[in-house]
Design an enzyme around this catalytic site. Structure first.
Site, mmCIF file in Angstrom:
data_model
loop_
_atom_site.group_PDB
_atom_site.id
_atom_site.type_symbol
_atom_site.label_atom_id
_atom_site.label_comp_id
_atom_site.label_asym_id
_atom_site.label_seq_id
_atom_site.Cartn_x
_atom_site.Cartn_y
_atom_site.Cartn_z
ATOM 1 N N LEU A 7 0.732 -1.169 0.008
ATOM 2 C CA LEU A 7 0.013 -0.004 -0.096
ATOM 3 C C LEU A 7 0.786 1.285 0.144
ATOM 4 O O LEU A 7 1.846 1.481 0.740
ATOM 5 C CB LEU A 7 -0.940 -0.137 1.370
ATOM 6 C CG LEU A 7 -1.886 -1.289 1.440
ATOM 7 C CD1 LEU A 7 -2.868 -1.074 2.609
ATOM 8 C CD2 LEU A 7 -2.590 -1.507 0.074
ATOM 9 N N ARG A 14 3.445 15.424 3.959
ATOM 10 C CA ARG A 14 4.159 15.937 4.871
ATOM 11 C C ARG A 14 5.631 16.123 4.521
ATOM 12 O O ARG A 14 6.615 16.368 4.990
ATOM 13 C CB ARG A 14 4.106 15.117 6.304
ATOM 14 C CG ARG A 14 2.803 15.498 7.189
ATOM 15 C CD ARG A 14 2.664 14.796 8.179
ATOM 16 N NE ARG A 14 1.999 13.409 7.934
ATOM 17 C CZ ARG A 14 2.267 12.404 8.808
ATOM 18 N NH1 ARG A 14 2.603 12.477 9.967
ATOM 19 N NH2 ARG A 14 1.432 11.396 8.529
ATOM 20 N N LYS A 21 6.618 9.993 -2.006
ATOM 21 C CA LYS A 21 7.112 9.597 -0.829
ATOM 22 C C LYS A 21 8.035 8.371 -0.779
ATOM 23 O O LYS A 21 9.334 8.343 -0.403
ATOM 24 C CB LYS A 21 6.042 9.556 0.365
ATOM 25 C CG LYS A 21 6.833 9.134 1.695
ATOM 26 C CD LYS A 21 5.774 9.335 2.807
ATOM 27 C CE LYS A 21 4.578 8.274 2.891
ATOM 28 N NZ LYS A 21 3.863 8.503 4.274
ATOM 29 N N GLN A 74 -5.099 3.959 -6.745
ATOM 30 C CA GLN A 74 -6.317 4.266 -5.753
ATOM 31 C C GLN A 74 -6.540 5.818 -6.047
ATOM 32 O O GLN A 74 -5.790 6.482 -5.358
ATOM 33 C CB GLN A 74 -6.098 3.633 -4.635
ATOM 34 C CG GLN A 74 -7.163 4.057 -3.584
ATOM 35 C CD GLN A 74 -6.836 4.164 -1.936
ATOM 36 O OE1 GLN A 74 -5.501 4.528 -1.815
ATOM 37 N NE2 GLN A 74 -7.644 4.005 -1.090
HETATM 38 C C1 UD1 Z 1 -2.701 2.278 9.485
HETATM 39 C C2 UD1 Z 1 -3.808 1.263 10.377
HETATM 40 C C3 UD1 Z 1 -3.468 1.344 11.803
HETATM 41 C C4 UD1 Z 1 -1.772 1.005 11.890
HETATM 42 C C5 UD1 Z 1 -1.078 2.157 11.132
HETATM 43 C C6 UD1 Z 1 0.370 1.630 11.286
HETATM 44 C C7 UD1 Z 1 -5.991 1.289 9.365
HETATM 45 C C8 UD1 Z 1 -7.568 1.609 9.019
HETATM 46 N N1 UD1 Z 1 -5.236 1.609 10.287
HETATM 47 O O1 UD1 Z 1 -3.310 3.679 9.976
HETATM 48 O O2 UD1 Z 1 -4.113 0.457 12.561
HETATM 49 O O3 UD1 Z 1 -1.694 1.222 13.273
HETATM 50 O O4 UD1 Z 1 -1.611 2.119 9.844
HETATM 51 O O5 UD1 Z 1 0.960 2.866 10.854
HETATM 52 O O6 UD1 Z 1 -5.566 0.326 8.254
HETATM 53 N N2 UD1 Z 1 -3.003 4.107 2.179
HETATM 54 C C9 UD1 Z 1 -3.417 4.051 0.895
HETATM 55 N N3 UD1 Z 1 -4.683 4.271 0.746
HETATM 56 C C10 UD1 Z 1 -5.338 4.985 1.482
HETATM 57 C C11 UD1 Z 1 -4.989 5.034 2.930
HETATM 58 C C12 UD1 Z 1 -3.652 4.645 3.212
HETATM 59 O O7 UD1 Z 1 -2.813 3.430 0.056
HETATM 60 O O8 UD1 Z 1 -6.505 5.454 1.151
HETATM 61 C C13 UD1 Z 1 -1.639 3.474 2.603
HETATM 62 C C14 UD1 Z 1 -0.446 4.539 2.913
HETATM 63 O O9 UD1 Z 1 0.136 4.999 1.724
HETATM 64 C C15 UD1 Z 1 0.237 3.759 3.700
HETATM 65 C C16 UD1 Z 1 -0.523 2.732 4.583
HETATM 66 O O10 UD1 Z 1 -1.771 2.573 3.630
HETATM 67 O O11 UD1 Z 1 1.298 3.058 3.215
HETATM 68 C C17 UD1 Z 1 -0.890 3.288 5.933
HETATM 69 O O12 UD1 Z 1 -1.705 4.611 5.748
HETATM 70 P P1 UD1 Z 1 -1.907 5.444 7.166
HETATM 71 O O13 UD1 Z 1 -2.653 6.626 6.565
HETATM 72 O O14 UD1 Z 1 -0.453 5.849 7.379
HETATM 73 O O15 UD1 Z 1 -2.835 4.752 8.162
HETATM 74 P P2 UD1 Z 1 -3.142 4.958 9.447
HETATM 75 O O16 UD1 Z 1 -4.667 5.548 9.333
HETATM 76 O O17 UD1 Z 1 -2.207 5.900 10.008
#
Ligand code: UD1
Ligand code: CA
Length: 456
Positions: A7, A14, A21, A74
């Protein structure tokens, strides 16, 4: 069968950068490269990266990998569950062949292959989650366990109550599950939560409702699960990674003056009894033979060094091979395919480019040697310059064995100095110098007997 999904669609705002990134560097290399390398070591059947928008930079980066890597887009960031859903058309799932899927994050670069492997082994019958204990679990999803210690669900920080917020076991985000189950659960996700997102983590609840045991594993090292969201986290992880690499070197017998003052941006392989002083930078592939000593503040890139070599302070070497017993520096610059034969000596303020330098030869001070072929037992005096460039083309200088080049000579290439020849100091050599003879090009010295300085 194994599917790996990475993902990486988060906007990475940021980082305040035009570069995606996951292409920002850790130890001189894009962070996505680390994730891909560790995942590829599992030999997956498919590997898919979910990105936020069409990115030529990411495409050209993954072009460097031998394996076919899928990219899916996405276009709206609706949560980790929604991001994962975009990868489903690329997953291989065959009813008579067990298929599992590992979910990784593109911005969490240092998860070890062994950790991924352990997680995969623990997901044979259902879901398994990589979890970790953090002193400061702020922002992370919390692992909720029942009184038997079984995982019940994951609660996101923003959705957590006060009791849940005190839990220090967190979801790293890295999970593994049988592919068919994962696909089934994802289709049931809703966005009924504080952030209005499709949470990948909601599948835990679903697995538990089906009566499945949700397993978990820990990483070996705390830093495996650290992510990069901004430049502070980037440099903090850089320091952790550099220290880890230093530790591996020291375990293998290398002596470092200070394990916090070495930077390895690539691969550094050392034989026994190597000593490295402070402030050195190693890039690309560097190999050091046994008993090699590297002085402070040297930069070595793509360098192969045999045994018993000494490099003194502030030397800069790029694409260089050094034979046994060679001494270089301080303040030497060797580059672009230089090969120095054993026991030769290259001293201060000497630059050598694209040249072969034989055994037991010396250029001790203030010299430029470019596009040259220097034999063995040659002595190159201070201030010698090979004039290899005529403004349009580069030309070769050949200096055969046992030649002696007097100080401050200029060798206007193409030109050859025969074996055993001597050039007098200050010679400007424009024609070949015959073997075993003295060649000089200066005017004879004379003195004017009755000359007087002008006076007032
Ligand atoms: C997510 C987890 C959380 C965990 C944390 C660890 C979920 C709902 N939450 O939180 O439990 O503790 O990671 O860092 O899964 N991404 C996408 N598309 C999106 C959103 C995110 O590709 O729509 C990817 C981001 O690029 C990243 C990863 O998923 O690599 C995590 O995304 P991030 O927004 O950091 O997740 P959190 O909400 O912080
Ligand atoms: Ca996050």
């Amino acid at each position: 069968m194994l599917n790996v999904v990475i993902l990486a669609a988060g906007l990475g705002t940021r980082m305040q950068s035009n570069i995606p990134k996951v292409l920002h560097n850790l130890a001189g290399r894009p962070i996505l490269g680390y994730v891909l390398d560790s995942a590829l070591a599992l030999n997956p059947t498919t590997i898919t990266i979910v990105v936020g928008k069409e990115s030529g930079q990411i495409k050209s980066f993954i072009g460097n990998f031998s394996k076919n890597i899928n990219i899916v887009i996405q276009s709206e960031q609706l949560g980790t569950g929604h991001a994962f859903k975009q990868s489903i058309p690329n997953l291989l799932d065959c009813p008579d062949n067990y298929s599992s899927t590992l979910v990784l994050y593109g911005d969490v670069p240092l998860v070890r292959t062994a950790t991924m492997d352990r997680l995969l082994k623990s997901c044979k019958n259902g879901l398994s989650i990589l979890t970790s204990f953090l002193n400061d679990p702020n922002g992370y999803g919390r692992i909720i366990r029942d009184h038997n210690g079984c995982i019940k669900k994951i609660v996101e920080h923003k959705d957590a109550n006060n009791v849940e917020l005190n839990i220090k076991e967190i979801n790293t985000g890295i999970i593994a599950a049988p592919t068919s189950m994962l696909i089934k659960w994802i289709s049931k996700l809703t966005n009924n939560n504080m952030q209005g997102e499709y949470y990948l983590t909601d599948i835990v609840d679903m697995a538990v409702s089906e009566g499945l045991f949700v397993d978990s594993r820990f990483p070996d090292d705390y830093w495996e699960i650290l992510g990069i969201n901004n430049h502070i986290q980037q440099v903090k992880l850089e320091r952790i990674w550099q220290e880890e690499q230093a530790r591996v070197l020291m375990d293998a017998g290398v002596t470092l003056s200070d394990y916090k003052r070495i930077d390895i941006r690539g691969s550094l392989k050392c034989s026994k009894d190597v000593f490295i002083d402070v402030g050195c930078i190693f890039e690309g592939n560097v190999q050091l033979g046994s008993n090699v000593k590297i002085g402070p503040y040297c930069v070595l890139k793509d360098v192969n060094i045999a045994d018993n070599v000494i490099i003194e302070a502030y030397s800069h070497l790029s694409s260089v091979t050094l034979g046994a017993g060679v001494q270089v520096g301080p303040f030497s610059r060797l580059c672009k395919g230089v090969n120095i034969g054993s026991n030769s000596k290259i001293g201060n303020f000497v630059e050598i480019k694209n040249s072969v330098f034989g055994k037991n030869s010396k250029a001790n001070h203030l010299t430029y040697i470019g596009d040259s072929h220097i034999g063995s037992n040659v002595n190159i005096g201070a201030g010698t310059i090979t004039c290899n460039y005529d403004g349009l083309n580069k030309h070769q200088t050949i200096i055969e064995d046992n030649a002696f080049i007097g100080s401050s000579s200029q060798l206007v290439a193409p030109v050859k100095v025969g074996a055993g020849a001597t050039l007098g100091a200050g010679t400007t050599l424009t024609h070949d110098a015959p073997a075993d003879q003295l060649t000089l090009s200066r005017t004879r010295q004379f003195s004017v007997v009755n000359w007087r300085r002008p006076g007032k």
